[in-house]
Motif scaffolding. Structure first.
Motif, PDB file in Angstrom:
ATOM      1  N   LEU A  50     -79.964  46.202  28.172  1.00 46.81           N
ATOM      2  CA  LEU A  50     -79.255  45.129  28.859  1.00 46.81           C
ATOM      3  C   LEU A  50     -78.573  45.655  30.120  1.00 46.81           C
ATOM      4  CD1 LEU A  50     -78.610  42.085  28.427  1.00 46.81           C
ATOM      5  CD2 LEU A  50     -76.486  42.807  27.331  1.00 46.81           C
ATOM      6  N   GLU A  51     -77.981  46.838  30.017  1.00 45.79           N
ATOM      7  CA  GLU A  51     -77.264  47.422  31.147  1.00 45.79           C
ATOM      8  C   GLU A  51     -78.208  47.914  32.242  1.00 45.79           C
ATOM      9  OE1 GLU A  51     -74.843  50.548  29.664  1.00 45.79           O
ATOM     10  OE2 GLU A  51     -73.571  49.242  28.446  1.00 45.79           O
ATOM     11  N   THR A  52     -79.384  48.379  31.860  1.00 48.13           N
ATOM     12  CA  THR A  52     -80.275  49.007  32.828  1.00 48.13           C
ATOM     13  C   THR A  52     -81.298  48.053  33.429  1.00 48.13           C
ATOM     14  OG1 THR A  52     -81.782  49.697  31.034  1.00 48.13           O
ATOM     15  CG2 THR A  52     -80.074  51.256  31.708  1.00 48.13           C
ATOM     16  N   PHE A  53     -81.322  46.797  32.957  1.00 49.50           N
ATOM     17  CA  PHE A  53     -82.288  45.846  33.501  1.00 49.50           C
ATOM     18  C   PHE A  53     -81.992  45.583  34.972  1.00 49.50           C
ATOM     19  CE2 PHE A  53     -83.740  41.525  34.459  1.00 49.50           C
ATOM     20  CZ  PHE A  53     -85.066  41.599  34.054  1.00 49.50           C
ATOM     21  N   VAL A  54     -83.057  45.560  35.764  1.00 52.36           N
ATOM     22  CA  VAL A  54     -82.915  45.300  37.197  1.00 52.36           C
ATOM     23  C   VAL A  54     -83.633  44.003  37.515  1.00 52.36           C
ATOM     24  CG1 VAL A  54     -83.391  46.112  39.525  1.00 52.36           C
ATOM     25  CG2 VAL A  54     -82.788  47.756  37.733  1.00 52.36           C
ATOM     26  N   ASN A  55     -82.880  43.040  38.017  1.00 51.89           N
ATOM     27  CA  ASN A  55     -83.476  41.766  38.415  1.00 51.89           C
ATOM     28  C   ASN A  55     -83.992  41.900  39.841  1.00 51.89           C
ATOM     29  OD1 ASN A  55     -84.212  39.048  38.480  1.00 51.89           O
ATOM     30  ND2 ASN A  55     -82.222  38.458  39.320  1.00 51.89           N
ATOM     31  N   VAL A  56     -85.294  41.791  40.005  1.00 49.19           N
ATOM     32  CA  VAL A  56     -85.910  41.909  41.327  1.00 49.19           C
ATOM     33  C   VAL A  56     -86.554  40.582  41.677  1.00 49.19           C
ATOM     34  CG1 VAL A  56     -88.006  42.871  40.305  1.00 49.19           C
ATOM     35  CG2 VAL A  56     -87.573  43.188  42.734  1.00 49.19           C
ATOM     36  N   GLY A  57     -86.296  40.126  42.913  1.00 48.74           N
ATOM     37  CA  GLY A  57     -86.878  38.865  43.336  1.00 48.74           C
ATOM     38  C   GLY A  57     -86.405  37.732  42.430  1.00 48.74           C
ATOM     39  N   MET A  58     -87.361  36.961  41.910  1.00 52.19           N
ATOM     40  CA  MET A  58     -87.056  35.837  41.025  1.00 52.19           C
ATOM     41  C   MET A  58     -87.430  36.163  39.580  1.00 52.19           C
ATOM     42  SD  MET A  58     -85.707  33.649  43.037  1.00 52.19           S
ATOM     43  CE  MET A  58     -85.722  32.132  42.091  1.00 52.19           C
ATOM     44  N   LEU A  59     -87.410  37.443  39.222  1.00 51.60           N
ATOM     45  CA  LEU A  59     -87.858  37.859  37.902  1.00 51.60           C
ATOM     46  C   LEU A  59     -87.027  37.221  36.792  1.00 51.60           C
ATOM     47  CD1 LEU A  59     -89.596  39.517  36.015  1.00 51.60           C
ATOM     48  CD2 LEU A  59     -88.107  41.479  36.433  1.00 51.60           C
ATOM     49  N   GLU A  60     -85.710  37.333  36.867  1.00 49.02           N
ATOM     50  CA  GLU A  60     -84.871  36.810  35.780  1.00 49.02           C
ATOM     51  C   GLU A  60     -84.986  35.297  35.630  1.00 49.02           C
ATOM     52  OE1 GLU A  60     -80.362  37.206  33.945  1.00 49.02           O
ATOM     53  OE2 GLU A  60     -80.806  37.997  35.936  1.00 49.02           O
TER      54      GLU A  60
ATOM     55  N   SER B  55     -86.419  33.512  32.244  1.00 47.04           N
ATOM     56  CA  SER B  55     -85.502  32.710  31.428  1.00 47.04           C
ATOM     57  C   SER B  55     -85.887  31.239  31.338  1.00 47.04           C
ATOM     58  CB  SER B  55     -84.077  32.824  31.989  1.00 47.04           C
ATOM     59  OG  SER B  55     -83.633  34.164  31.968  1.00 47.04           O
ATOM     60  N   THR B  56     -86.947  30.838  32.019  1.00 46.17           N
ATOM     61  CA  THR B  56     -87.352  29.440  31.954  1.00 46.17           C
ATOM     62  C   THR B  56     -87.684  29.043  30.517  1.00 46.17           C
ATOM     63  OG1 THR B  56     -88.996  27.830  32.714  1.00 46.17           O
ATOM     64  CG2 THR B  56     -89.727  30.095  32.478  1.00 46.17           C
ATOM     65  N   VAL B  57     -87.439  27.774  30.183  1.00 42.82           N
ATOM     66  CA  VAL B  57     -87.698  27.309  28.821  1.00 42.82           C
ATOM     67  C   VAL B  57     -89.170  26.948  28.623  1.00 42.82           C
ATOM     68  CG1 VAL B  57     -85.355  26.500  28.436  1.00 42.82           C
ATOM     69  CG2 VAL B  57     -87.032  24.952  29.461  1.00 42.82           C
ATOM     70  N   ASP B  58     -89.986  27.146  29.629  1.00 44.46           N
ATOM     71  CA  ASP B  58     -91.417  26.902  29.480  1.00 44.46           C
ATOM     72  C   ASP B  58     -92.044  27.996  28.625  1.00 44.46           C
ATOM     73  OD1 ASP B  58     -91.313  24.678  31.111  1.00 44.46           O
ATOM     74  OD2 ASP B  58     -91.682  25.833  32.946  1.00 44.46           O
ATOM     75  N   HIS B  59     -93.018  27.619  27.810  1.00 47.98           N
ATOM     76  CA  HIS B  59     -93.786  28.615  27.061  1.00 47.98           C
ATOM     77  C   HIS B  59     -94.582  29.447  28.064  1.00 47.98           C
ATOM     78  CE1 HIS B  59     -92.608  26.264  23.635  1.00 47.98           C
ATOM     79  NE2 HIS B  59     -93.276  25.196  24.061  1.00 47.98           N
ATOM     80  N   GLN B  60     -94.659  30.754  27.815  1.00 48.78           N
ATOM     81  CA  GLN B  60     -95.116  31.630  28.895  1.00 48.78           C
ATOM     82  C   GLN B  60     -95.812  32.882  28.366  1.00 48.78           C
ATOM     83  OE1 GLN B  60     -91.789  33.283  31.147  1.00 48.78           O
ATOM     84  NE2 GLN B  60     -92.771  32.636  33.052  1.00 48.78           N
ATOM     85  N   VAL B  61     -96.910  33.242  29.034  1.00 47.70           N
ATOM     86  CA  VAL B  61     -97.532  34.543  28.839  1.00 47.70           C
ATOM     87  C   VAL B  61     -97.084  35.445  29.982  1.00 47.70           C
ATOM     88  CG1 VAL B  61     -99.694  35.839  28.742  1.00 47.70           C
ATOM     89  CG2 VAL B  61     -99.550  33.598  27.659  1.00 47.70           C
TER      90      VAL B  61
ATOM     91  N   VAL C  46     -89.109  28.025  22.010  1.00 47.64           N
ATOM     92  CA  VAL C  46     -89.633  28.609  23.252  1.00 47.64           C
ATOM     93  C   VAL C  46     -90.343  29.901  22.877  1.00 47.64           C
ATOM     94  CG1 VAL C  46     -89.102  29.495  25.548  1.00 47.64           C
ATOM     95  CG2 VAL C  46     -87.688  27.679  24.564  1.00 47.64           C
ATOM     96  N   ILE C  47     -91.594  30.041  23.320  1.00 38.95           N
ATOM     97  CA  ILE C  47     -92.339  31.249  22.991  1.00 38.95           C
ATOM     98  C   ILE C  47     -92.728  31.992  24.260  1.00 38.95           C
ATOM     99  CG2 ILE C  47     -94.598  30.083  22.907  1.00 38.95           C
ATOM    100  CD1 ILE C  47     -95.073  32.078  20.417  1.00 38.95           C
TER     101      ILE C  47
END
Length: 536
Positions: free
Chosen positions: A27-37, A41-47, A261-262
Motif C-alpha cells: 500500500l505504501e509503495t504503490f505508485v499511481n502513474v497517469g490514470m492507473l488508480e 478502481s472503476t466498478v466495471d468488471h475488468q481484465v 465487482v470482479i
C-alpha cells in the motif's frame, strides 16, 4: 558507512516479488502513474493485462487494501494456490470434465472462504446473521459438475463351471517327513452372455447458477449494500482448455449480481476467455468488450519511448518508496524525496535514465537491475557502466535463458537482432498486425521484445496495419560503445540515414522498418532441407 553504501544496501534488500510482501508495504509503495488508480478502481468488471513483472499482483493487492479500508468485502485469490492439489488441473491423464469440475468447485469454495473470513472478522459490517447463507453457498458449490462426452455401458453375464481335482506330491525335511497325494484334473464349462448400451453427450457444466447468484444477493444486502470485490490473480496459470469454463462460471454467477465487482489479472498471450458454441451467438465463457472490459494493459504504461518523463518519474518514486518503506527501523536514510534519492544514488541523471530505459517499462526488471547495480557499485554512486553491466547480467540470467528453451523462438530472436540492429542500425521494427504469430508472442512474453504501438496504419492503404516492437535493451547493450551501436529507434526510408524516436500513426516514412516474418520461415525451411540432405 557513507550514504551511497546505505542506499546500495537497501537496493540489495528490495523484495523482488509482490506476493511475498506485507500488504501494508504494498500500500505504501504503490505508485499511481497517469490514470492507473482511477482505471483500476472503476466498478466495471475488468481484465487487467500485463506480462510477468509489470505489477499486476501489486495493483490487485493495493486495490484490495484500499477497498477493504472503505468497508467493502475484498476477496483476493491467487489462482496458482487454490484447491488442495492444484497440479491436478494440468494433468491431462485426468478427464477434462473432472479437472474442470474440481477447478470450479475449488474457486467457489475459495470465494466462500473469503466471505466467511470477512463476516467473522467483523460482524458489525453486516446487518444480520448470514451463517445460513454461507452454508447454502458451499452446498450449492459442491453440486457443481462438468459433464462431457460420456459413455454409459450396461452388461450381464452368466458362467457355469464344473471342476474336479486330485493331487499327489512329496515333501521331506531333515526333521520331518510328509507325504501328500495330489492328482490334478480339471473340467471347466462356461457360458457368457453380454449386452452393452452406449450413450454420449456434449461437454457442459451444471452449476446452481440461480442459487449461487441469489446467495450473493442476500450476502450483499446483509452487508449494508457494500460491494464485494473478487480479485483473481494469476489467471493465466489455469490451463488454457479450462479457462473458458471458469470464465462462464463468472459470467453466470458473479456478473449478474449488481454489487459484485470482479477484476482478473492475466497475461494476454496465455489467456482464453471464450469458446464458441455450435449455434451462432452461443458461447461458453466471457466475451471481452461485451461481458467484461480489457481497457487496462500495464505493458502500455511505463515504456521509456512512450513517455520518457512519465517513466522516469514512476521508477524514481517506485524505488524511493521501496527503500524508505522497507528501511524503516534499519538503516536510516536521510532522503526526503524521490529526486534526492536519484541525485544521491546515481552519479548523474543520465545514469538513472539509462536504468529506466534498460527496465523496458517492467517494474520487476527495474528492481532486479537496480539491485545488481548496487551490488556492482558497492560503496559508490551508480554510474552508466554499472547500469549496462547489470542490465546485461539480468538479460542473460532471466530473459535469454527463458527463450533458449524454445529453439525456434531463439532463432527468430537472433534473426530479428541481425535484421534490425546489424543491417538497419535501429532498435525497433514493424510487423503485420491482425495475425497472431506464436513465436512473436513467445518473445514478447519473455520480455525480449516490447510492444511500442499497435495498429500503425497507412493513409495510402488503410486496410494494412502494423505493430511496432522494440528489441530489449539487453540484446544490444554490448554494442553501445562500438561502431555497431543502434543509431535510433526506427529507421526512415532508404534515401537517408535518419531515425525517429516515437512511432508515428502513419508508417509511410518508415517502410524500411517493416519485417516480413515469411522471410524468416523460408530461411528456416531451407536450413531444415539442407540438414535433412546432409543426414540422408
Amino acid at each position: 558507512m557513507n550514504l551511497h553504501e546505505k542506499i546500495n544496501i537497501r537496493l540489495l534488500q528490495l523484495t523482488k516479488r509482490a506476493e511475498v510482501s506485507d500488504p501494508k508495504i504494498l500500500l505504501e509503495t504503490f505508485v499511481n502513474v497517469g490514470m492507473l488508480e482511477p482505471m483500476l478502481s472503476t466498478v466495471d468488471h475488468q481484465v487487467i493485462y500485463g506480462r510477468r513483472g509489470t505489477g499486476k499482483t501489486h495493483a490487485l493487492q493495493y486495490l484490495s487494501e484500499i477497498k477493504k479500508s472503505e468497508g467493502d468485502i475484498t476477496i483476493y485469490i491467487d489462482m496458482r494456490k487454490i484447491g488442495s492439489s492444484v497440479g491436478i488441473y494440468s494433468d491431462t491423464s485426468i478427464e477434462i470434465t473432472e479437472r474442470a469440475t474440481r477447478l470450479l468447485r475449488d474457486t467457489l469454495t475459495t470465494i466462500h472462504e473469503g466471505v466467511h473470513v470477512a463476516y467473522f472478522s467483523d460482524q458489525n459490517k453486516f446487518r444480520n446473521d448470514i451463517s445460513n447463507e454461507l452454508d447454502d453457498f458451499i452446498s450449492a458449490s459442491i453440486k457443481t459438475i462438468v459433464t462431457g462426452v460420456v459413455s454409459n455401458e450396461s452388461s450381464s453375464s452368466g458362467m457355469m463351471k464344473d471342476i474336479s481335482s486330485k493331487s499327489i506330491g512329496i515333501n521331506t525335511s531333515l526333521v520331518d517327513f510328509k507325504l501328500s497325494l495330489n492328482a490334478n484334473a480339471a473340467n471347466e464349462n462356461s457360458t457368457t452372455d453380454n449386452s452393452k448400451l452406449h450413450s454420449s453427450g456434449v461437454l457442459r457444466h451444471h452449476v446452481s447458477f440461480g442459487a449461487i447468484a441469489n446467495l450473493f444477493e442476500k450476502i450483499n444486502l446483509a452487508s449494508y449494500g457494500k460491494k464485494t470485490w473478487i480479485l483473481l490473480d494469476e489467471w493465466s496459470s489455469v490451463p488454457l482448455e479450462l479457462q473458458p469454463f471458469l470464465a462462464d462460471l463468472i459470467r453466470r454467477c458473479i456478473l449478474p449480481v449488481k454489487k459484485n465487482v470482479i477484476k482478473i489479472a492475466a497475461i494476454e498471450q496465455r489467456s482464453r476467455f471464450k469458446i464458441n458454441g455450435e449455434n451462432i451467438g452461443e458461447y461458453t465463457g466471457l466475451e471481452i468488450g461485451c461481458d467484461i472490459s480489457a481497457d487496462l494493459n500495464l505493458d502500455d504504461f511505463m515504456v521509456f519511448e512512450h513517455d520518457a518523463k512519465r517513466a522516469t518519474t514512476f521508477f524514481s518514486k517506485l524505488l524511493f518508496n521501496q527503500i524508505t518503506s522497507e528501511g524503516k527501523g534499519n538503516l536510516k536514510l536521510d532522503l526526503e524525496t524521490d529526486s534526492s534519492f536519484v541525485s544521491n544514488a546515481f552519479t548523474q541523471i543520465t545514469a538513472f535514465e539509462e536504468m529506466v530505459r534498460a527496465a523496458e517499462g517492467v517494474p520487476r526488471d527495474a528492481i532486479n537491475i537496480a539491485s545488481l547495480c548496487a551490488q556492482k557499485a558497492n560503496n559508490s554512486a551508480i554510474g552508466i557502466h554499472h547500469v549496462r553491466s547489470a542490465a546485461k547480467t539480468w538479460y542473460l540470467r532471466d530473459k535469454e535463458s527463458s527463450v533458449s528453451t524454445n529453439k525456434s523462438a531463439l532463432d527468430l530472436l537472433h534473426w530479428i537482432v541481425n535484421q534490425v540492429i546489424a543491417h538497419r542500425r535501429a532498435r525497433a521494427f514493424l510487423v503485420l498486425s491482425g495475425e497472431r504469430d506464436l513465436l512473436i508472442d513467445t518473445l514478447f512474453d519473455a520480455r525480449v521484445i516490447h510492444l511500442l504501438k499497435r495498429n500503425i496504419s497507412s493513409h495510402d492503404n488503410p486496410g494494412t496495419r502494423y505493430d511496432a516492437f522494440k528489441i530489449d535493451y539487453g540484446c544490444y547493450v554490448d554494442l553501445l560503445t562500438t561502431a555497431s551501436a543502434p543509431q535510433g529507434l526506427l529507421p526512415l526510408d532508404d534515401d537517408n540515414e535518419q531515425f525517429i524516436d516515437v512511432p508515428p500513426d502513419d508508417y509511410r516514412a518508415i517502410r524500411r522498418a517493416i519485417l516480413d516474418l515469411n522471410d524468416f520461415y523460408k530461411e528456416q525451411s531451407k536450413k531444415s532441407l539442407t540438414n535433412l540432405e546432409l543426414t540422408s
